[in-house]
Design a protein around this motif. Structure first.
Motif, PDB file in Angstrom:
ATOM      1  N   TYR A   4      62.740 -45.257 -69.447  1.00 23.31           N
ATOM      2  CA  TYR A   4      63.154 -45.189 -68.046  1.00 23.31           C
ATOM      3  C   TYR A   4      62.297 -44.126 -67.361  1.00 23.31           C
ATOM      4  CZ  TYR A   4      67.436 -47.453 -69.760  1.00 23.31           C
ATOM      5  OH  TYR A   4      68.337 -48.303 -70.350  1.00 23.31           O
ATOM      6  N   LEU A   5      61.828 -44.434 -66.159  1.00 21.39           N
ATOM      7  CA  LEU A   5      61.019 -43.479 -65.407  1.00 21.39           C
ATOM      8  C   LEU A   5      61.493 -43.424 -63.963  1.00 21.39           C
ATOM      9  CD1 LEU A   5      58.461 -41.665 -65.019  1.00 21.39           C
ATOM     10  CD2 LEU A   5      57.231 -43.771 -64.435  1.00 21.39           C
ATOM     11  N   LYS A   6      61.686 -42.206 -63.462  1.00 16.72           N
ATOM     12  CA  LYS A   6      61.973 -41.997 -62.048  1.00 16.72           C
ATOM     13  C   LYS A   6      61.086 -40.847 -61.580  1.00 16.72           C
ATOM     14  CE  LYS A   6      66.124 -42.369 -60.287  1.00 16.72           C
ATOM     15  NZ  LYS A   6      67.532 -42.121 -59.850  1.00 16.72           N
ATOM     16  N   LYS A   7      60.110 -41.155 -60.743  1.00 16.56           N
ATOM     17  CA  LYS A   7      59.198 -40.135 -60.250  1.00 16.56           C
ATOM     18  C   LYS A   7      59.896 -39.298 -59.173  1.00 16.56           C
ATOM     19  CE  LYS A   7      55.346 -43.293 -60.983  1.00 16.56           C
ATOM     20  NZ  LYS A   7      54.321 -44.148 -60.341  1.00 16.56           N
ATOM     21  N   PRO A   8      59.543 -38.031 -59.088  1.00 17.62           N
ATOM     22  CA  PRO A   8      58.424 -37.378 -59.788  1.00 17.62           C
ATOM     23  C   PRO A   8      58.807 -36.590 -61.029  1.00 17.62           C
ATOM     24  CG  PRO A   8      59.170 -35.970 -58.019  1.00 17.62           C
ATOM     25  CD  PRO A   8      60.059 -37.185 -57.974  1.00 17.62           C
ATOM     26  N   LYS A  39      61.598 -37.313 -63.750  1.00 21.64           N
ATOM     27  CA  LYS A  39      62.592 -37.765 -64.728  1.00 21.64           C
ATOM     28  C   LYS A  39      62.020 -38.890 -65.592  1.00 21.64           C
ATOM     29  CE  LYS A  39      66.778 -36.788 -61.979  1.00 21.64           C
ATOM     30  NZ  LYS A  39      66.074 -35.926 -61.006  1.00 21.64           N
ATOM     31  N   PHE A  40      62.278 -38.810 -66.900  1.00 16.48           N
ATOM     32  CA  PHE A  40      62.002 -39.948 -67.771  1.00 16.48           C
ATOM     33  C   PHE A  40      62.848 -39.858 -69.033  1.00 16.48           C
ATOM     34  CE2 PHE A  40      58.645 -36.951 -69.260  1.00 16.48           C
ATOM     35  CZ  PHE A  40      58.874 -36.959 -70.636  1.00 16.48           C
ATOM     36  N   TYR A  41      62.983 -40.990 -69.682  1.00 15.73           N
ATOM     37  CA  TYR A  41      63.664 -41.081 -70.982  1.00 15.73           C
ATOM     38  C   TYR A  41      62.851 -42.006 -71.871  1.00 15.73           C
ATOM     39  CZ  TYR A  41      66.720 -42.974 -74.590  1.00 15.73           C
ATOM     40  OH  TYR A  41      67.226 -43.394 -75.800  1.00 15.73           O
ATOM     41  N   VAL A  42      62.645 -41.589 -73.124  1.00 12.64           N
ATOM     42  CA  VAL A  42      61.970 -42.409 -74.125  1.00 12.64           C
ATOM     43  C   VAL A  42      62.845 -42.454 -75.371  1.00 12.64           C
ATOM     44  CG1 VAL A  42      59.945 -42.690 -75.582  1.00 12.64           C
ATOM     45  CG2 VAL A  42      59.685 -41.763 -73.273  1.00 12.64           C
ATOM     46  N   GLY A  43      63.274 -43.653 -75.740  1.00 12.38           N
ATOM     47  CA  GLY A  43      64.016 -43.839 -76.980  1.00 12.38           C
ATOM     48  C   GLY A  43      63.181 -44.655 -77.942  1.00 12.38           C
ATOM     49  N   ASP A  55      64.297 -34.030 -67.470  1.00  6.55           N
ATOM     50  CA  ASP A  55      64.880 -34.012 -66.133  1.00  6.55           C
ATOM     51  C   ASP A  55      64.508 -32.707 -65.449  1.00  6.55           C
ATOM     52  OD1 ASP A  55      66.371 -34.184 -63.824  1.00  6.55           O
ATOM     53  OD2 ASP A  55      68.267 -34.631 -64.807  1.00  6.55           O
ATOM     54  N   ALA A  56      63.572 -32.792 -64.512  1.00  3.26           N
ATOM     55  CA  ALA A  56      63.188 -31.659 -63.662  1.00  3.26           C
ATOM     56  C   ALA A  56      62.877 -30.392 -64.452  1.00  3.26           C
ATOM     57  CB  ALA A  56      64.273 -31.396 -62.641  1.00  3.26           C
ATOM     58  N   GLY A  57      62.062 -30.524 -65.460  1.00  2.00           N
ATOM     59  CA  GLY A  57      61.606 -29.357 -66.213  1.00  2.00           C
ATOM     60  C   GLY A  57      62.363 -29.061 -67.484  1.00  2.00           C
ATOM     61  N   LYS A  58      63.465 -29.757 -67.720  1.00  3.85           N
ATOM     62  CA  LYS A  58      64.259 -29.528 -68.932  1.00  3.85           C
ATOM     63  C   LYS A  58      64.112 -30.728 -69.865  1.00  3.85           C
ATOM     64  CE  LYS A  58      67.676 -26.642 -66.568  1.00  3.85           C
ATOM     65  NZ  LYS A  58      69.111 -26.457 -66.216  1.00  3.85           N
ATOM     66  N   ALA A  59      63.695 -30.453 -71.089  1.00  2.00           N
ATOM     67  CA  ALA A  59      63.504 -31.514 -72.076  1.00  2.00           C
ATOM     68  C   ALA A  59      64.468 -31.328 -73.239  1.00  2.00           C
ATOM     69  CB  ALA A  59      62.071 -31.515 -72.592  1.00  2.00           C
ATOM     70  N   THR A  60      65.067 -32.430 -73.668  1.00  2.00           N
ATOM     71  CA  THR A  60      65.931 -32.446 -74.839  1.00  2.00           C
ATOM     72  C   THR A  60      65.408 -33.507 -75.789  1.00  2.00           C
ATOM     73  OG1 THR A  60      67.854 -31.829 -73.499  1.00  2.00           O
ATOM     74  CG2 THR A  60      68.283 -32.694 -75.695  1.00  2.00           C
ATOM     75  N   LEU A  61      65.139 -33.114 -77.023  1.00  3.46           N
ATOM     76  CA  LEU A  61      64.577 -34.022 -78.014  1.00  3.46           C
ATOM     77  C   LEU A  61      65.530 -34.129 -79.197  1.00  3.46           C
ATOM     78  CD1 LEU A  61      62.124 -35.734 -78.925  1.00  3.46           C
ATOM     79  CD2 LEU A  61      61.149 -33.640 -79.895  1.00  3.46           C
ATOM     80  N   GLY A 119      61.997 -51.690 -58.886  1.00  6.48           N
ATOM     81  CA  GLY A 119      62.766 -51.786 -57.656  1.00  6.48           C
ATOM     82  C   GLY A 119      64.270 -51.707 -57.815  1.00  6.48           C
ATOM     83  N   LYS A 120      64.762 -51.646 -59.038  1.00  6.23           N
ATOM     84  CA  LYS A 120      66.197 -51.508 -59.265  1.00  6.23           C
ATOM     85  C   LYS A 120      66.513 -50.039 -59.528  1.00  6.23           C
ATOM     86  CE  LYS A 120      70.016 -53.186 -62.127  1.00  6.23           C
ATOM     87  NZ  LYS A 120      70.398 -54.068 -63.260  1.00  6.23           N
ATOM     88  N   PRO A 121      67.384 -49.428 -58.718  1.00  4.76           N
ATOM     89  CA  PRO A 121      67.664 -47.991 -58.891  1.00  4.76           C
ATOM     90  C   PRO A 121      68.153 -47.660 -60.293  1.00  4.76           C
ATOM     91  CG  PRO A 121      68.568 -48.785 -56.809  1.00  4.76           C
ATOM     92  CD  PRO A 121      68.114 -49.997 -57.568  1.00  4.76           C
ATOM     93  N   ILE A 122      67.630 -46.563 -60.838  1.00  6.30           N
ATOM     94  CA  ILE A 122      68.061 -46.064 -62.147  1.00  6.30           C
ATOM     95  C   ILE A 122      68.992 -44.883 -61.907  1.00  6.30           C
ATOM     96  CG2 ILE A 122      67.312 -45.106 -64.352  1.00  6.30           C
ATOM     97  CD1 ILE A 122      64.556 -46.358 -63.822  1.00  6.30           C
ATOM     98  N   THR A 123      70.199 -44.952 -62.439  1.00  6.77           N
ATOM     99  CA  THR A 123      71.144 -43.854 -62.240  1.00  6.77           C
ATOM    100  C   THR A 123      70.710 -42.634 -63.040  1.00  6.77           C
ATOM    101  OG1 THR A 123      72.587 -44.416 -64.108  1.00  6.77           O
ATOM    102  CG2 THR A 123      72.989 -45.557 -62.012  1.00  6.77           C
ATOM    103  N   ASN A 124      71.107 -41.465 -62.585  1.00  2.00           N
ATOM    104  CA  ASN A 124      70.722 -40.226 -63.266  1.00  2.00           C
ATOM    105  C   ASN A 124      71.366 -40.086 -64.643  1.00  2.00           C
ATOM    106  OD1 ASN A 124      69.001 -39.351 -61.258  1.00  2.00           O
ATOM    107  ND2 ASN A 124      70.614 -38.296 -60.122  1.00  2.00           N
ATOM    108  N   PHE A 125      72.358 -40.921 -64.936  1.00  2.00           N
ATOM    109  CA  PHE A 125      72.966 -40.880 -66.273  1.00  2.00           C
ATOM    110  C   PHE A 125      71.953 -41.245 -67.353  1.00  2.00           C
ATOM    111  CE2 PHE A 125      76.848 -41.494 -63.677  1.00  2.00           C
ATOM    112  CZ  PHE A 125      77.597 -40.435 -64.171  1.00  2.00           C
ATOM    113  N   ALA A 126      70.935 -42.017 -66.977  1.00  2.72           N
ATOM    114  CA  ALA A 126      69.918 -42.414 -67.948  1.00  2.72           C
ATOM    115  C   ALA A 126      69.140 -41.217 -68.471  1.00  2.72           C
ATOM    116  CB  ALA A 126      68.966 -43.416 -67.314  1.00  2.72           C
TER     117      ALA A 126
END
Length: 278
Positions: free
Chosen positions: A94-98, A100-104, A117-123, A239-246
């Motif tokens: 999931y990617l939301k510029k500028p 946010k992203f998630y990689v599983g 998310d905005a400078g904070k990474a959890t791995l 074009g489909k909004p990604i919620t911040n829960f992602a």
């Protein structure tokens, strides 16, 4: 075999109309592109047609604010006996510029989930549930660059999260060629082939109004027996909004916090990215 670059350049094709229009539109509407990203210095060793198709993909994806994709992947592991064993993997992005992203990324022999998310990474390493936190720069491009430079970690297929994909993917290309149209999962795609010092890679880009990557193959020439990584990229959604829960980390109750590089240093995670060999 890949044709010598000098032969590929004897005939220079005119810039396709779709690419020309993409340049004009991008100059007007791409708020995320840094200054100078539109004008690319042509690599003289890349066939002009291959370069224009890859650039068109870069313009298209760079213009999108958010998108998701999935991939089915296969990769080789070389045993001491030199026998190659193939494993399977799946990835969801999931990617939301500028920022946010998630990689599983989950394979037959382990994997990871990365939330940014905005400078904070959890791995999180799965299935062992070791996890770690890191502070990264506050944009996707800068965060991925720091992961590579400081932690020697490039998430699989992370090339497709950058704003200027063309510049990133061609930075170390020695030669590139166009190999025509072929089908990937029933879709007509342009087949492009590139050579770098330590890897060869091929990419199939959808023909038509959505020039998106559909397949990527990396051959690791600097590794014994030249193992390969293969990704079939699918389920693209624009074009489909990604919620911040992602982008909210989900850490199991039973876990173990470790140093960030204890996870990123895992050799089985060193595949699936062209950038790892820049």
């Amino acid at each position: 075999m890949i044709r010598p670059a000098q032969n590929l350049l004897k005939k220079r094709s005119r810039l396709p109309l779709s690419v020309f229009l993409a340049i004009v539109i991008s100059a007007c509407v791409l708020p995320f592109l840094p200054a100078g990203a539109i004008a690319q210095d042509a690599n003289p060793n890349i066939d002009p047609k291959a370069a224009s198709i890859l650039q068109e993909m870069s313009y298209f994806m760079g213009s999108k604010y958010e998108y998701t994709y999935k991939a089915e992947m296969m990769f080789d592991d070389v045993l001491e006996s030199k026998q190659k064993i193939q494993y399977n993997a799946e990835e969801t992005v999931y990617l939301k510029k500028p920022d946010k992203f998630y990689v599983g990324y989950v394979t037959d022999i382990g994997g990871y989930k990365l939330w940014y998310d905005a400078g904070k990474a959890t791995l999180l390493e799965v299935p062992v549930n070791d996890y770690s936190l890191a502070t990264l720069p506050s944009s996707v491009d800068q965060a991925l660059n720091k992961l590579k430079e400081e932690y020697q970690f490039t998430p699989a297929l992370s090339e497709f999260l950058f704003i200027d994909i063309y510049k990133l993917m061609t930075a170390d290309v020695i030669s590139g060629a166009y190999f025509g149209i072929s089908k990937v999962m029933g879709t007509n795609c342009h087949h492009l082939v590139f050579v770098q010092k330590d890897i060869d890679w091929q990419i199939w880009i959808e023909d038509g109004k959505r020039p998106i990557p559909r397949k990527l193959v990396i051959t690791y020439k600097n590794v014994a027996e030249s193992p390969q990584f293969i990704a079939l990229i699918k389920d693209w959604i624009f074009g489909k909004p990604i919620t911040n829960f992602a982008f909210k980390p989900e850490i199991p109750d039973v876990n173990n916090r470790v140093e960030f590089n204890q996870i990123t240093g895992n050799q089985k995670f060193k595949i699936g990215s062209i950038r790892a060999y820049e």
